[in-house]
Design an enzyme around this catalytic site. Structure first.
Site, PDB file in Angstrom:
ATOM      1  N   GLY A  69      -1.880   0.331 -18.441  1.00  0.00           N
ATOM      2  CA  GLY A  69      -0.732   0.496 -17.343  1.00  0.00           C
ATOM      3  C   GLY A  69      -1.558   0.792 -15.985  1.00  0.00           C
ATOM      4  O   GLY A  69      -2.561   0.440 -15.988  1.00  0.00           O
ATOM      5  N   GLY A  86      -3.170   2.074 -13.858  1.00  0.00           N
ATOM      6  CA  GLY A  86      -4.012   3.154 -13.829  1.00  0.00           C
ATOM      7  C   GLY A  86      -4.407   3.758 -12.698  1.00  0.00           C
ATOM      8  O   GLY A  86      -4.861   4.938 -12.170  1.00  0.00           O
ATOM      9  N   LYS A 121      -3.194   0.264  -4.484  1.00  0.00           N
ATOM     10  CA  LYS A 121      -4.287   0.459  -5.372  1.00  0.00           C
ATOM     11  C   LYS A 121      -5.573   1.152  -5.099  1.00  0.00           C
ATOM     12  O   LYS A 121      -6.238   0.901  -3.817  1.00  0.00           O
ATOM     13  CB  LYS A 121      -5.001  -1.066  -5.540  1.00  0.00           C
ATOM     14  CG  LYS A 121      -5.804  -1.067  -6.753  1.00  0.00           C
ATOM     15  CD  LYS A 121      -6.083  -2.826  -7.214  1.00  0.00           C
ATOM     16  CE  LYS A 121      -7.219  -2.638  -8.054  1.00  0.00           C
ATOM     17  NZ  LYS A 121      -7.241  -4.341  -8.569  1.00  0.00           N
ATOM     18  N   ASP A 175     -10.225   8.158 -12.547  1.00  0.00           N
ATOM     19  CA  ASP A 175      -9.706   8.943 -11.244  1.00  0.00           C
ATOM     20  C   ASP A 175      -8.882   8.341 -10.669  1.00  0.00           C
ATOM     21  O   ASP A 175      -8.311   9.153  -9.663  1.00  0.00           O
ATOM     22  CB  ASP A 175     -10.924   9.205 -10.429  1.00  0.00           C
ATOM     23  CG  ASP A 175     -11.631   7.981 -10.094  1.00  0.00           C
ATOM     24  OD1 ASP A 175     -11.262   6.937 -10.427  1.00  0.00           O
ATOM     25  OD2 ASP A 175     -12.835   8.072  -9.691  1.00  0.00           O
ATOM     26  N   GLY A 176      -8.288   7.036 -11.055  1.00  0.00           N
ATOM     27  CA  GLY A 176      -7.120   6.514 -10.265  1.00  0.00           C
ATOM     28  C   GLY A 176      -7.574   5.746  -8.933  1.00  0.00           C
ATOM     29  O   GLY A 176      -6.870   5.630  -8.027  1.00  0.00           O
ATOM     30  N   ARG A 198      -1.093  -4.023  -1.565  1.00  0.00           N
ATOM     31  CA  ARG A 198      -1.158  -5.291  -2.023  1.00  0.00           C
ATOM     32  C   ARG A 198       0.580  -5.477  -1.917  1.00  0.00           C
ATOM     33  O   ARG A 198       1.239  -4.646  -2.042  1.00  0.00           O
ATOM     34  CB  ARG A 198      -1.556  -5.780  -3.422  1.00  0.00           C
ATOM     35  CG  ARG A 198      -1.674  -4.679  -4.131  1.00  0.00           C
ATOM     36  CD  ARG A 198      -2.546  -5.528  -5.581  1.00  0.00           C
ATOM     37  NE  ARG A 198      -2.279  -4.595  -6.716  1.00  0.00           N
ATOM     38  CZ  ARG A 198      -2.928  -4.760  -7.798  1.00  0.00           C
ATOM     39  NH1 ARG A 198      -4.053  -5.634  -8.025  1.00  0.00           N
ATOM     40  NH2 ARG A 198      -2.803  -4.288  -8.841  1.00  0.00           N
ATOM     41  N   ASP A 221      -3.024  -8.559 -19.146  1.00  0.00           N
ATOM     42  CA  ASP A 221      -2.401  -7.328 -18.177  1.00  0.00           C
ATOM     43  C   ASP A 221      -2.923  -8.089 -17.008  1.00  0.00           C
ATOM     44  O   ASP A 221      -2.485  -7.279 -15.756  1.00  0.00           O
ATOM     45  CB  ASP A 221      -3.046  -6.186 -18.622  1.00  0.00           C
ATOM     46  CG  ASP A 221      -4.681  -6.248 -18.890  1.00  0.00           C
ATOM     47  OD1 ASP A 221      -4.965  -6.933 -19.626  1.00  0.00           O
ATOM     48  OD2 ASP A 221      -5.321  -5.228 -18.115  1.00  0.00           O
ATOM     49  N   ASP A 231      -5.182  -9.038  -9.236  1.00  0.00           N
ATOM     50  CA  ASP A 231      -6.111  -8.122  -9.819  1.00  0.00           C
ATOM     51  C   ASP A 231      -7.571  -8.833  -9.469  1.00  0.00           C
ATOM     52  O   ASP A 231      -8.246  -9.321 -10.556  1.00  0.00           O
ATOM     53  CB  ASP A 231      -5.975  -7.930 -11.366  1.00  0.00           C
ATOM     54  CG  ASP A 231      -5.269  -6.621 -11.496  1.00  0.00           C
ATOM     55  OD1 ASP A 231      -4.603  -6.026 -10.538  1.00  0.00           O
ATOM     56  OD2 ASP A 231      -5.071  -6.015 -12.558  1.00  0.00           O
TER      57      ASP A 231
HETATM   58  P1  AMP Z   1      -8.332  -3.492 -12.735  1.00  0.00           P
HETATM   59  O1  AMP Z   1      -9.826  -4.181 -12.405  1.00  0.00           O
HETATM   60  O2  AMP Z   1      -7.760  -2.844 -11.676  1.00  0.00           O
HETATM   61  O3  AMP Z   1      -7.381  -4.549 -13.486  1.00  0.00           O
HETATM   62  O4  AMP Z   1      -8.436  -2.384 -13.825  1.00  0.00           O
HETATM   63  C1  AMP Z   1      -8.555  -2.564 -15.177  1.00  0.00           C
HETATM   64  C2  AMP Z   1      -7.843  -1.620 -15.945  1.00  0.00           C
HETATM   65  O5  AMP Z   1      -8.247  -0.218 -16.088  1.00  0.00           O
HETATM   66  C3  AMP Z   1      -6.192  -1.377 -15.420  1.00  0.00           C
HETATM   67  O6  AMP Z   1      -5.299  -0.922 -16.535  1.00  0.00           O
HETATM   68  C4  AMP Z   1      -6.510  -0.145 -14.472  1.00  0.00           C
HETATM   69  O7  AMP Z   1      -5.225   0.387 -14.171  1.00  0.00           O
HETATM   70  C5  AMP Z   1      -7.530   0.792 -14.878  1.00  0.00           C
HETATM   71  N1  AMP Z   1      -8.646   1.378 -14.247  1.00  0.00           N
HETATM   72  C6  AMP Z   1      -9.722   0.768 -13.849  1.00  0.00           C
HETATM   73  N2  AMP Z   1     -10.135   1.521 -13.108  1.00  0.00           N
HETATM   74  C7  AMP Z   1      -9.538   2.661 -13.008  1.00  0.00           C
HETATM   75  C8  AMP Z   1      -9.682   3.976 -12.038  1.00  0.00           C
HETATM   76  N3  AMP Z   1     -10.448   4.360 -11.445  1.00  0.00           N
HETATM   77  N4  AMP Z   1      -8.551   4.975 -12.650  1.00  0.00           N
HETATM   78  C9  AMP Z   1      -7.580   4.728 -13.284  1.00  0.00           C
HETATM   79  N5  AMP Z   1      -7.368   3.318 -13.997  1.00  0.00           N
HETATM   80  C10 AMP Z   1      -8.416   2.495 -13.672  1.00  0.00           C
HETATM   81 MG    MG Z   2      -5.686  -5.128 -14.294  1.00  0.00          MG
END
Ligand code: AMP
Ligand code: MG
Length: 468
Positions: free
Chosen positions: A50, A52, A73, A85-86, A143, A220, A230
């Protein structure tokens, strides 16, 4: 992008803008949410994932009647953050911000980026997962896209056996994002899946055209609209190498290497097709979509490759000619971007190797392959002369499809190094350069040069991890 959203310069400069896009204020009418999705990661079903760290603020309809979604983001935890940590760090946010725009201006379908906000917070990351965590500056990218729906949004309902919601999501997506599709019921869904396959094929053909490696083509990270989405450990080919991936997390299997991206896109579409089986009349109708991927990819790649070479069409003998070129470029360590611009400068009435010299990384390899390149260039010149295009026209056509400027890995890293020291001017400058990637920009030649030696093995330039 602000102009797309009808935002004025004054609005961009207002404190309210900074508050909203730093994730600190919700304006009346905004309905922030994070999406739930699943996904296949590195070839395995990974279950529920999801957003994150992505939060959609809402959608805007501009004066032209276009609908755009705005998504932050890195603004903080969501229900899908799990233990993370989001947040996002400045380096990865700069990379996403610049690359989204660079891709758009190259003519590659992509999500866009409105702005980049430094949060002032520190975010701790262990960049190479080796126990050397450090505090880094945090940042948030906003974005912008018509939709952020991913293959994984469909897969999650299939995994839960929730056929009702799956069917509703399919029809919602068609209704909202594929207005060109007519008909109703099953026929409409079949056309839609074919359209998703075709759009994905076009996107990947463009990636190969410009030398882009996504790095994490998990389902995803696949947009239902066929947009590049992404931006994580992506990279740009410098010396041509179909086996290259910038993603250190994928270094052993190199599943997401440059030359395998079309096969992976097809595999991802097959996973989407599997998820859609319960809401489609037959598996044959989904197979037709997958065939549409193959035929569209082949047609697009032929069209783009012919144009890159300055040919009016792709004829018999051309696949071999181009295949031999790619073998040579790989063997001799030649910069793909510089090579194709230089090829336009070759006089096909009197083909000489001289214009191509600047594209080689290693002088010994250049010398060792000189006769092979001369032989290839003679074949190329003979082929190009069949089209009988005036030289100026051939050159102009090639320069309209072969970029002078791409967001080389080291260029982004230089902007990051400066920004981490408080100087953000390079971000602006690079953005401006990348807005006109096909133009020769006097005074900005340094941004078109091949990777310097220091960047060959430097973290962030040739190697990137998923840590961001
Ligand atoms: P991304 O590189 O943004 O595609 O991240 C890969 C997956 O890990 C996605 O599902 C993100 O939501 C989750 N994710 C990556 N970094 C974080 C973070 N710092 N906090 C929460 N979720 C994360
Ligand atoms: Mg992703």
């Amino acid at each position: 992008v602000a102009a797309l959203l009808d935002l004025s310069v004054d609005e961009l400069k207002s404190p309210a803008f900074a508050e909203v896009f730093a994730g600190n204020r919700v304006l009346p009418g905004m309905q922030p949410y994070a999406a739930c999705y699943g996904g296949h990661q590195f070839g395995q079903w990974a279950g529920q994932l999801g957003d994150g760290r992505a939060i959609t603020l809402g959608e805007v309809v501009n004066r032209a009647g276009e609908r755009w979604e705005l998504q932050l983001k890195g603004a903080g935890p969501t229900p899908y953050s799990r233990t993370a940590d989001g947040r996002a760090v400045l380096r990865s946010s700069i990379r996403e911000f610049l690359c989204s725009e660079a891709m758009h201006h190259l003519g590659v379908p992509s999500t866009r980026a409105l702005c980049l906000v430094a949060t002032g917070d520190e975010v701790t990351r262990d960049m190479f997962y080796d126990g050397r965590a450090r505090a880094e500056p945090g940042a948030i990218v906003c974005r912008v896209a018509p939709s952020f729906i991913r293959f994984g949004n469909f897969e999650i309902f299939a995994a839960r056996d929730d056929t009702t919601t799956l069917g509703r999501l399919v029809d919602f997506t068609i209704e909202r994002d594929f207005p060109e599709i007519e008909g109703n019921g099953a026929d409409r869904r079949i056309q839609w899946f074919e359209s998703v396959c075709a759009r994905t094929a076009v996107m990947v053909a463009h990636w190969l055209r410009v030398g882009f490696v996504h790095g994490v083509m998990n389902t995803d990270n696949m947009s239902i609209l066929g947009l590049t989405i992404d931006y994580g450990p992506y990279g740009w080919l410098e010396n041509f190498d179909p086996g290259w991936t910038p993603n250190t997390t994928d270094a052993s299997g190199r599943r997401y290497r440059f030359g395998q991206q079309a096969q992976i896109a097809h595999w991802n579409l097959a996973q989407l097709a599997n998820a859609l089986v319960p809401v489609f009349p037959s598996t044959e109708s989904l197979e037709a979509g997958l065939e549409r991927f193959a035929s569209t990819f082949e047609a697009e790649q032929r069209r783009m490759t012919a144009a890159k070479c300055g040919f009016t069409d792709f004829r018999e003998g051309d696949p071999e000619l181009v295949g031999d070129l790619y073998t040579l470029l790989h063997k001799a360590e030649v910069d793909m971007t510089i090579f194709f611009r230089a090829l336009a400068d070759v006089d096909i009435a009197r083909p000489q190797l001289e214009p191509l010299h600047a594209a080689f990384y290693a002088e010994d390899k250049r010398a060792a392959t000189q006769s092979e390149f001369a032989a290839w260039l003679a074949r190329y010149a003979a082929r190009a002369s069949i089209d009988a295009l005036p030289e100026q026209i051939r050159r102009a056509r090639m320069n309209a499809i072969n970029p002078r400027y791409v967001l080389r890995n080291y260029l982004a890293q230089e902007a990051i190094d400066l920004a981490e020291q408080g100087d953000t001017s390079r971000i602006d400058e690079l953005l401006e350069v990348m807005r006109h990637p096909y133009d020769d920009q006097p005074g900005r030649e340094r941004f078109a040069q091949k990777r310097p030696d220091w960047a060959r093995t430097r973290a962030g330039c040739s190697m990137l991890s998923c840590s961001s």
